[in-house]
Design an enzyme around this catalytic site. Structure first.
Site, PDB file in Angstrom:
ATOM      1  N   ASP A   1       0.897  -1.170   0.055  1.00  0.00           N
ATOM      2  CA  ASP A   1       0.132  -0.019  -0.047  1.00  0.00           C
ATOM      3  C   ASP A   1       0.996   1.241   0.091  1.00  0.00           C
ATOM      4  O   ASP A   1       0.499   2.351   0.587  1.00  0.00           O
ATOM      5  CB  ASP A   1      -1.039  -0.083   1.104  1.00  0.00           C
ATOM      6  CG  ASP A   1      -2.260   0.934   1.055  1.00  0.00           C
ATOM      7  OD1 ASP A   1      -2.851   0.806  -0.157  1.00  0.00           O
ATOM      8  OD2 ASP A   1      -2.755   1.418   1.991  1.00  0.00           O
ATOM      9  N   ALA A   2       2.210   1.022  -0.612  1.00  0.00           N
ATOM     10  CA  ALA A   2       3.228   2.194  -0.518  1.00  0.00           C
ATOM     11  C   ALA A   2       2.639   3.236  -1.998  1.00  0.00           C
ATOM     12  O   ALA A   2       3.158   3.336  -2.670  1.00  0.00           O
ATOM     13  CB  ALA A   2       4.400   1.992  -0.581  1.00  0.00           C
TER      14      ALA A   2
END
Length: 422
Positions: free
Chosen positions: A299-300
């Site tokens: 989820d970066a």
């Protein structure tokens, strides 16, 4: 109907946000533009005399707000539409990420905050607060509280001091972010604490975290890197920051690359434009990207990287919101941003890291060296950290799964680079 909110950076009035017929405009205050200390609110809102229209202003101001279900819940409590950025900021825009505060005309930041600006909580009150957070995000609608943080997860700005937790009121700057366990996500508190602490042991600049317990609840306490103290050492001071979506003028709903959000190339270019010297900041972001890929932090996205505006200049903010999402089968396997054209980590070969380097304007040899360097150090560092990490045996077993996962990724990466040499 035309409505106004005055925009402040710490204790400086910088401009006015206006809503007219549902559309936003932002204008810098003439006195701010004349000030020798004038600086832009955002990279996407450069200093100028002309107002910014809705298309230019909305991404930055919407980026100050919670997202998804949290935003919808807050809108319901405040009796406004969840698309009404102005109405939401009027309700909760008192203590945002960075130094931004939005006040109604005539109001001014309290200087200095008075003794009643913190409501200290006993254990029962803190437990009740944690339990009520999913129903009342950011304490929306409660008198004295106007708190906002971006993101879709439950979190709350708090003051942590001498072992106590308090709620900042009437514009008092918070010192920490309290993050309770994510419902349905096993050991989320331990996962994030472990990943961020692990980053720190590898000399990555990461937010400082601590697992706290109150009665039978656990929560994560994250030190705010966008807060400091003044020269007297007594008054808290806000440091401005903005995430990469805000800086690039991208609305938060488009934060993922596959929805049109920023890719790594745009993120690296942003750093080169805004930081001096930029080389150390570029290498920091490279390490963040490599670490996120190896640790399974899928989820970066661009809202999880920020610019921090310090008295010494603009820098890349410490790493934050790092969670090994790959350990959860129910969460997305795709990474938020591509590496060399690939969303899936299993598909990333040495040539994709080379393409990643080329797209980002990086040296291929240096990128390879840093990828292999982290891949070699990460598993050992993770095992050493586990031996000293304070957690229950239940959670220790779960963190061991994360270590196995990242060790597999590191071994795969090293093997593929070895095979590419032959």
């Amino acid at each position: 109907m035309i409505r106004h909110l005055e925009v402040w950076l710490s204790r400086e009035h910088v401009g006015t946000l206006v809503q007219a017929e549902g559309r936003l405009t932002f204008s810098y205050a003439p006195e701010w533009l004349k000030s020798p200390d004038a600086k832009p609110l955002s990279q996407s809102l450069p200093l100028q005399g002309e107002p910014f229209d809705d298309r230019a202003a909305r991404p930055f101001f919407a980026g100050l707000l919670p997202e998804g279900d949290k935003r919808r819940q807050i809108a319901k409590i405040l009796h406004v539409s969840d698309q009404n950025v102005f109405g939401l900021l009027k309700g909760i825009g008192g203590d945002c990420a960075g130094a931004v505060t939005l006040l109604t005309p005539g109001e001014q930041p309290i200087v200095p905050p008075h003794a009643d600006s913190i409501r200290w909580l006993d254990d029962e009150e803190l437990v009740r607060l944690i339990d009520e957070m999913p129903k009342r995000p950011m304490l929306a609608g409660e008198d004295g509280f106007r708190l906002s943080l971006a993101g879709a997860q439950d979190k709350l700005p708090v003051v942590a001091q001498d072992g106590r937790i308090g709620l900042p009121m009437f514009g008092m700057p918070s010192t920490h972010i309290l993050k309770p366990a994510i419902p349905g996500v096993v050991a989320s508190v331990q996962n994030e604490a472990f990943c961020l602490t692990l980053a720190g042991t590898l000399s990555l600049d990461a937010a400082k975290v601590e697992i706290r317990h109150v009665i039978d609840r656990q929560y994560l306490l994250v030190s705010r890197y966008d807060r400091t103290v003044d020269s007297s050492g007594e008054d808290r001071v806000r440091l401005n920051q903005e995430d990469f979506c805000q800086a690039l003028g991208v609305a938060p709903e488009y934060k993922y690359q596959n929805e049109g959000g920023p890719d790594f190339a745009k993120c690296f270019n942003l750093l080169r434009r805004t930081t001096r010297p930029s080389a150390p900041q570029v290498l920091k972001l490279l390490d963040y990207a490599i670490f996120s890929a190896l640790v399974g932090n899928h989820d970066a996205h661009a809202k999880n990287f920020s610019l921090l505006y310090t008295p010494q200049g603009t820098v890349l903010a410490p790493l934050y919101d790092v969670l090994c999402t790959a350990v959860y089968p129910e969460l997305a396997e795709k990474m938020a941003m591509k590496i060399g054209g690939k969303y899936g980590f299993a598909d990333v070969l040495p040539r994709h890291w080379e393409r990643f380097a080329g797209d980002a304007g990086l040296s291929s040899a240096q990128t390879k060296k840093r990828v292999l360097g982290l891949a070699k150090r990460l598993p050992t560092a993770a095992r050493l950290l586990l031996a000293t990490f304070d957690m229950s045996e239940n959670h220790r077993g779960f963190i061991s799964k994360i270590i196995d996962l990242l060790a597999d990724r590191c071994e795969l990466t090293q093997r593929r680079f070895e095979e590419a040499k032959g």
